[in-house]
Design a protein around this motif. Sequence first.
Motif, PDB file in Angstrom:
ATOM      1  N   UNK A  60      29.026  62.491  -1.926  1.00 54.48           N
ATOM      2  CA  UNK A  60      29.059  61.326  -2.675  1.00 54.48           C
ATOM      3  C   UNK A  60      28.797  60.436  -1.543  1.00 54.48           C
ATOM      4  N   UNK A  61      29.870  60.719  -0.288  1.00 54.91           N
ATOM      5  CA  UNK A  61      29.762  59.161   0.699  1.00 54.91           C
ATOM      6  C   UNK A  61      28.389  60.494   1.954  1.00 54.91           C
ATOM      7  N   UNK A  62      28.153  61.667   2.214  1.00 52.61           N
ATOM      8  CA  UNK A  62      26.863  61.718   2.716  1.00 52.61           C
ATOM      9  C   UNK A  62      25.976  61.383   2.124  1.00 52.61           C
ATOM     10  N   UNK A  63      25.381  61.191   0.593  1.00 54.66           N
ATOM     11  CA  UNK A  63      24.137  60.805   0.680  1.00 54.66           C
ATOM     12  C   UNK A  63      24.079  59.675   1.022  1.00 54.66           C
ATOM     13  N   UNK A  64      25.543  58.892   0.669  1.00 53.56           N
ATOM     14  CA  UNK A  64      25.478  57.077   0.464  1.00 53.56           C
ATOM     15  C   UNK A  64      25.472  56.829   1.894  1.00 53.56           C
ATOM     16  N   UNK A  65      25.765  57.873   3.020  1.00 52.79           N
ATOM     17  CA  UNK A  65      25.314  57.754   4.766  1.00 52.79           C
ATOM     18  C   UNK A  65      24.188  57.390   4.786  1.00 52.79           C
ATOM     19  N   UNK A  66      23.106  58.650   4.060  1.00 45.45           N
ATOM     20  CA  UNK A  66      22.565  58.853   4.357  1.00 45.45           C
ATOM     21  C   UNK A  66      21.047  57.650   3.824  1.00 45.45           C
ATOM     22  N   UNK A  67      21.480  56.797   3.355  1.00 47.38           N
ATOM     23  CA  UNK A  67      20.560  56.766   1.768  1.00 47.38           C
ATOM     24  C   UNK A  67      21.055  55.320   2.877  1.00 47.38           C
ATOM     25  N   UNK A  68      22.105  54.814   3.448  1.00 41.82           N
ATOM     26  CA  UNK A  68      22.280  53.930   4.123  1.00 41.82           C
ATOM     27  C   UNK A  68      21.575  53.556   5.516  1.00 41.82           C
ATOM     28  N   UNK A  69      21.745  54.848   6.118  1.00 40.95           N
ATOM     29  CA  UNK A  69      20.728  55.086   7.225  1.00 40.95           C
ATOM     30  C   UNK A  69      18.928  54.747   7.516  1.00 40.95           C
ATOM     31  N   UNK A  70      18.895  55.354   5.642  1.00 42.68           N
ATOM     32  CA  UNK A  70      17.363  55.169   5.619  1.00 42.68           C
ATOM     33  C   UNK A  70      17.183  53.551   5.352  1.00 42.68           C
ATOM     34  N   UNK A  71      18.299  52.279   4.938  1.00 42.63           N
ATOM     35  CA  UNK A  71      17.816  51.501   4.664  1.00 42.63           C
ATOM     36  C   UNK A  71      18.086  50.432   6.348  1.00 42.63           C
ATOM     37  N   UNK A  72      18.447  51.666   7.067  1.00 35.80           N
ATOM     38  CA  UNK A  72      18.334  50.653   8.714  1.00 35.80           C
ATOM     39  C   UNK A  72      19.764  50.122   9.115  1.00 35.80           C
ATOM     40  N   UNK A  73      20.820  50.201   8.095  1.00 39.44           N
ATOM     41  CA  UNK A  73      21.959  49.441   7.548  1.00 39.44           C
ATOM     42  C   UNK A  73      23.238  50.843   8.239  1.00 39.44           C
ATOM     43  N   UNK A  74      23.514  50.239   9.742  1.00 36.03           N
ATOM     44  CA  UNK A  74      24.415  51.292   9.894  1.00 36.03           C
ATOM     45  C   UNK A  74      26.218  51.970   9.321  1.00 36.03           C
ATOM     46  N   UNK A  75      26.614  50.347   8.790  1.00 31.08           N
ATOM     47  CA  UNK A  75      27.757  50.460   7.607  1.00 31.08           C
ATOM     48  C   UNK A  75      27.579  49.621   6.809  1.00 31.08           C
ATOM     49  N   UNK A  76      28.596  49.186   6.045  1.00 29.01           N
ATOM     50  CA  UNK A  76      28.845  48.562   4.780  1.00 29.01           C
ATOM     51  C   UNK A  76      30.003  48.188   4.641  1.00 29.01           C
ATOM     52  N   UNK A  77      30.377  47.586   4.437  1.00 30.77           N
ATOM     53  CA  UNK A  77      31.375  46.775   3.458  1.00 30.77           C
ATOM     54  C   UNK A  77      32.143  46.920   2.487  1.00 30.77           C
ATOM     55  N   UNK A  78      33.586  46.756   2.164  1.00 26.29           N
ATOM     56  CA  UNK A  78      34.158  47.156   0.858  1.00 26.29           C
ATOM     57  C   UNK A  78      33.929  46.692  -0.050  1.00 26.29           C
TER      58      UNK A  78
END
Length: 154
Positions: A115-133
């Motif tokens: 879950x976290x790995x795919x979330x990191x990949x999706x965030x990178x591809x959208x241009x976001x490096x981080x996401x808040x809780x």
Amino acid sequence: MNYWKGLLVAVVLDVSWIMGNPSPARGPEPSPAHEPYRVMNPEPGVSYMPASPEDAQLDAAGRLEDSLMVYLHSHDDDVATMVNLARMYVAHGWYDAAIGPLARAAQLDPERRAVWSLLDRALKMTGKTQITDAELLRRADAFVEAVEIWGDGC
């Protein structure tokens, strides 16, 4: 003289076989893969319309998305299905859409590394490096609401 008789018989047999079997002259039959793509669900009374391969892929992705969302309506705690839905979104380049199911899956099973790995990949591809809780919570709630609406036939 025997050589010429044998050669003549061979030529006659070859010519008669070629003339009797037209397939070598026409070439191979076209494979079914060359048929035009068709729209899957036309309106009643409307004939099938040719569609591009991209349209066929989008139609298949839409049917997969629909079946996964309907399934999630009845099984709202199935993390594996949420991950599969997110993988389908990522495979089609819909990275922002993948964040919602992954945020909900992370709420239900925070120990699942996929879950976290795919979330990191999706965030990178959208241009976001981080996401808040708070943003993850908002996305998860929006996904839960979308599943509820989807299951009601909307």
